[in-house]
Structure formats: C-alpha cells, structure tokens
Design a protein around this motif. Structure first.
Motif, PDB file in Angstrom:
ATOM      1  N   ALA A 262      31.596  36.348 -47.131  1.00 13.69           N
ATOM      2  CA  ALA A 262      32.098  35.163 -48.369  1.00 13.69           C
ATOM      3  C   ALA A 262      32.640  33.848 -47.581  1.00 13.69           C
ATOM      4  O   ALA A 262      33.077  32.970 -47.984  1.00 13.69           O
ATOM      5  CB  ALA A 262      33.118  35.800 -48.873  1.00 13.69           C
ATOM      6  N   GLY A 263      32.477  34.022 -46.089  1.00 15.90           N
ATOM      7  CA  GLY A 263      33.070  32.845 -45.365  1.00 15.90           C
ATOM      8  C   GLY A 263      34.425  32.608 -45.384  1.00 15.90           C
ATOM      9  O   GLY A 263      35.051  31.676 -45.012  1.00 15.90           O
ATOM     10  N   LEU A 264      35.138  33.759 -45.342  1.00 17.40           N
ATOM     11  CA  LEU A 264      36.678  33.911 -45.226  1.00 17.40           C
ATOM     12  C   LEU A 264      36.890  34.894 -44.015  1.00 17.40           C
ATOM     13  O   LEU A 264      36.339  35.643 -43.709  1.00 17.40           O
ATOM     14  CB  LEU A 264      37.352  34.779 -46.351  1.00 17.40           C
ATOM     15  CG  LEU A 264      36.719  34.268 -47.670  1.00 17.40           C
ATOM     16  CD1 LEU A 264      37.524  34.983 -49.017  1.00 17.40           C
ATOM     17  CD2 LEU A 264      37.551  32.751 -47.871  1.00 17.40           C
ATOM     18  N   ASP A 265      38.297  34.392 -43.531  1.00 11.56           N
ATOM     19  CA  ASP A 265      38.593  35.365 -42.420  1.00 11.56           C
ATOM     20  C   ASP A 265      39.524  36.312 -42.929  1.00 11.56           C
ATOM     21  O   ASP A 265      39.534  36.526 -44.232  1.00 11.56           O
ATOM     22  CB  ASP A 265      39.671  34.460 -41.338  1.00 11.56           C
ATOM     23  CG  ASP A 265      40.812  33.955 -41.908  1.00 11.56           C
ATOM     24  OD1 ASP A 265      41.377  34.414 -43.105  1.00 11.56           O
ATOM     25  OD2 ASP A 265      41.564  33.021 -41.379  1.00 11.56           O
ATOM     26  N   GLU A 266      40.185  37.112 -42.180  1.00 10.72           N
ATOM     27  CA  GLU A 266      40.687  38.316 -42.433  1.00 10.72           C
ATOM     28  C   GLU A 266      41.898  38.075 -43.377  1.00 10.72           C
ATOM     29  O   GLU A 266      42.568  39.193 -44.052  1.00 10.72           O
ATOM     30  CB  GLU A 266      41.103  39.216 -41.272  1.00 10.72           C
ATOM     31  CG  GLU A 266      42.290  38.896 -40.526  1.00 10.72           C
ATOM     32  CD  GLU A 266      41.760  37.707 -39.204  1.00 10.72           C
ATOM     33  OE1 GLU A 266      42.508  37.001 -38.648  1.00 10.72           O
ATOM     34  OE2 GLU A 266      40.599  37.484 -39.073  1.00 10.72           O
ATOM     35  N   MET A 267      42.452  36.780 -43.568  1.00  9.60           N
ATOM     36  CA  MET A 267      43.549  36.571 -44.475  1.00  9.60           C
ATOM     37  C   MET A 267      43.000  35.940 -45.635  1.00  9.60           C
ATOM     38  O   MET A 267      43.773  35.557 -46.485  1.00  9.60           O
ATOM     39  CB  MET A 267      44.501  35.735 -43.626  1.00  9.60           C
ATOM     40  CG  MET A 267      45.365  36.462 -42.309  1.00  9.60           C
ATOM     41  SD  MET A 267      46.700  35.562 -41.907  1.00  9.60           S
ATOM     42  CE  MET A 267      47.647  35.275 -43.257  1.00  9.60           C
ATOM     43  N   GLY A 268      41.884  35.709 -45.845  1.00  7.45           N
ATOM     44  CA  GLY A 268      41.134  35.403 -47.182  1.00  7.45           C
ATOM     45  C   GLY A 268      41.132  33.738 -46.912  1.00  7.45           C
ATOM     46  O   GLY A 268      40.780  33.124 -47.999  1.00  7.45           O
ATOM     47  N   VAL A 269      41.325  33.034 -45.998  1.00  8.81           N
ATOM     48  CA  VAL A 269      40.941  31.753 -45.707  1.00  8.81           C
ATOM     49  C   VAL A 269      39.772  31.295 -45.241  1.00  8.81           C
ATOM     50  O   VAL A 269      39.179  32.007 -44.251  1.00  8.81           O
ATOM     51  CB  VAL A 269      42.132  31.259 -44.596  1.00  8.81           C
ATOM     52  CG1 VAL A 269      42.178  29.930 -44.301  1.00  8.81           C
ATOM     53  CG2 VAL A 269      43.545  31.866 -45.009  1.00  8.81           C
ATOM     54  N   PRO A 270      39.052  30.303 -45.994  1.00 11.84           N
ATOM     55  CA  PRO A 270      37.859  29.805 -45.571  1.00 11.84           C
ATOM     56  C   PRO A 270      37.731  29.666 -44.125  1.00 11.84           C
ATOM     57  O   PRO A 270      38.776  29.029 -43.654  1.00 11.84           O
ATOM     58  CB  PRO A 270      37.874  28.599 -46.514  1.00 11.84           C
ATOM     59  CG  PRO A 270      38.723  28.703 -47.515  1.00 11.84           C
ATOM     60  CD  PRO A 270      39.777  29.393 -46.932  1.00 11.84           C
ATOM     61  N   VAL A 271      36.552  30.028 -43.391  1.00  8.44           N
ATOM     62  CA  VAL A 271      36.391  29.591 -42.133  1.00  8.44           C
ATOM     63  C   VAL A 271      35.504  28.303 -42.021  1.00  8.44           C
ATOM     64  O   VAL A 271      34.721  28.328 -42.754  1.00  8.44           O
ATOM     65  CB  VAL A 271      35.454  30.844 -41.359  1.00  8.44           C
ATOM     66  CG1 VAL A 271      35.266  30.733 -40.129  1.00  8.44           C
ATOM     67  CG2 VAL A 271      36.511  32.338 -41.637  1.00  8.44           C
ATOM     68  N   ALA A 272      35.958  27.426 -40.959  1.00 10.93           N
ATOM     69  CA  ALA A 272      35.227  26.424 -40.951  1.00 10.93           C
ATOM     70  C   ALA A 272      33.953  26.664 -40.328  1.00 10.93           C
ATOM     71  O   ALA A 272      33.842  27.412 -39.371  1.00 10.93           O
ATOM     72  CB  ALA A 272      35.894  25.576 -39.788  1.00 10.93           C
ATOM     73  N   GLN A 273      32.830  25.955 -41.012  1.00 11.08           N
ATOM     74  CA  GLN A 273      31.414  26.419 -40.473  1.00 11.08           C
ATOM     75  C   GLN A 273      30.850  25.309 -39.812  1.00 11.08           C
ATOM     76  O   GLN A 273      31.114  24.150 -39.979  1.00 11.08           O
ATOM     77  CB  GLN A 273      30.646  26.811 -41.718  1.00 11.08           C
ATOM     78  CG  GLN A 273      31.291  27.978 -42.301  1.00 11.08           C
ATOM     79  CD  GLN A 273      30.329  28.443 -43.441  1.00 11.08           C
ATOM     80  OE1 GLN A 273      29.640  27.959 -43.773  1.00 11.08           O
ATOM     81  NE2 GLN A 273      30.869  29.402 -44.269  1.00 11.08           N
TER      82      GLN A 273
END
Length: 191
Positions: free
Chosen positions: A180-191
C-alpha cells in the motif's frame, strides 16, 4: 499503538480536505457523493490487517465478521436496558444497528461460499462474543450497565474490511503495508 496513531492520522488526512471545505455557518455534510479512492482503501485495509486484533477475536474474515456483529448487537442490547439513555446513547445504538445490519448482510451473502468448518468457527466466535455481554445484561444495577455501555470503545478496523471482503468474495490475501506504499508505522513512503 503506533499503527493506531498512524491509522488515525491517515483517516484525518483523508477527511480533512473535505471537512475544511465545509461552510462554517451551515450544516456539516457527512454523506456526500465523493467516494474513497482505491489507494486510500488499500491503505486503510493494510493498516487494519497489520493492527493486532483484541484477545479472543478470530483471525479468519468470516468468523471475525460474526464476532463483530455479535459485539455490536450485544452493545445495542445493553443500551436498550437503560432507562437513562440520552440522545447520544440512542444515536450510538442507531449507528450500531446499521453496522450490525451490514455485518449480518455480509455473513448472509458469504455463507454459501464458506466451508462447514468456517461456518462452525463463525458460530463459536459469535457465541463467545455474545457471552461477553450476557453477564452485563444480567446485572440488576442500571448504573453499572450504563457504565459498561459507555466503556465500549468500538470494534477493530478490520471488521469493516473483513465484511467487505466476505461480501465481495475477495479471496486474495489482504494488502500489506508495503504494497500500500506505507512504512511499518502506516506512514506513506516517498516514491
């Protein structure tokens, strides 16, 4: 805990633009024609499935939906025993009834696709969830029942997604945070 915070922040980020666009002097629209984007749904589902379930909740979607329905229905039943229920309590029960109807419809729609073992697991999960309320429903003291009614903090976010997956016959594994493009904390990962 961090995932819940991230889920809350994500939900706020998703609804904040619409909320800010509201006329400050007029009524606040809560039901609009705007639909959730596929990416937002995937993100919410990923967070919901990565957040641990409460003790006693089943892992499989179909039994989980039965468990969720029974918890909501038990909460409503407890609320209906209160002679001191106020408008907020009645609104909570009304919204809970809508949620329970959605869960029951998902169960009805998905029943034929379940194995006998899965249907039995759902019946067991439902009975165990209902049993949690039975002791409270039997309490003679209304003040204690009222306090218990007020302490119900709701359901895991996974209930909503499990109901949708059962209703729509989605059999693929739930999306992961990474997908879903999120890190382990549920924050969007920059793409």
């Amino acid at each position: 805990m961090r995932l819940r915070l991230a889920a809350s922040l994500l939900a706020l980020a998703l609804i904040a633009p619409a909320a800010l666009a509201q006329d400050q002097d007029g009524p606040i629209a809560t039901a609009t024609e705007v639909t959730e984007s596929a990416d937002a749904l995937r993100a919410r589902e990923a967070i919901a499935y990565e957040t641990p379930l409460p003790r006693g909740a089943p892992d499989q979607d179909y039994p989980l939906v039965a468990w969720c329905a029974a918890l909501v229905e038990g909460h409503i039943a407890l609320g209906r025993t209160l002679t001191t229920a106020d408008d907020l309590d009645r609104d909570i029960m009304r919204l809970g009834a809508l949620e329970a109807t959605d869960f029951r419809e998902a169960l009805r729609t998905g029943a034929a696709r379940q194995t006998p073992a899965t249907r039995a697991a759902a019946e067991t999960a439902e009975a165990e969830a209902q049993a949690r309320w039975d002791a409270l429903l039997a309490l003679p003291d209304e003040a204690t029942r009222s306090q218990a009614f007020g302490l119900f903090f709701g359901l895991p976010g996974r209930c909503e997604h499990a109901a949708r997956r059962v209703r729509e016959n989605i059999t693929t594994p739930p999306v992961t945070l990474e997908a879903a493009g999120l890190d382990e904390m549920g924050v969007p990962v920059a793409q």
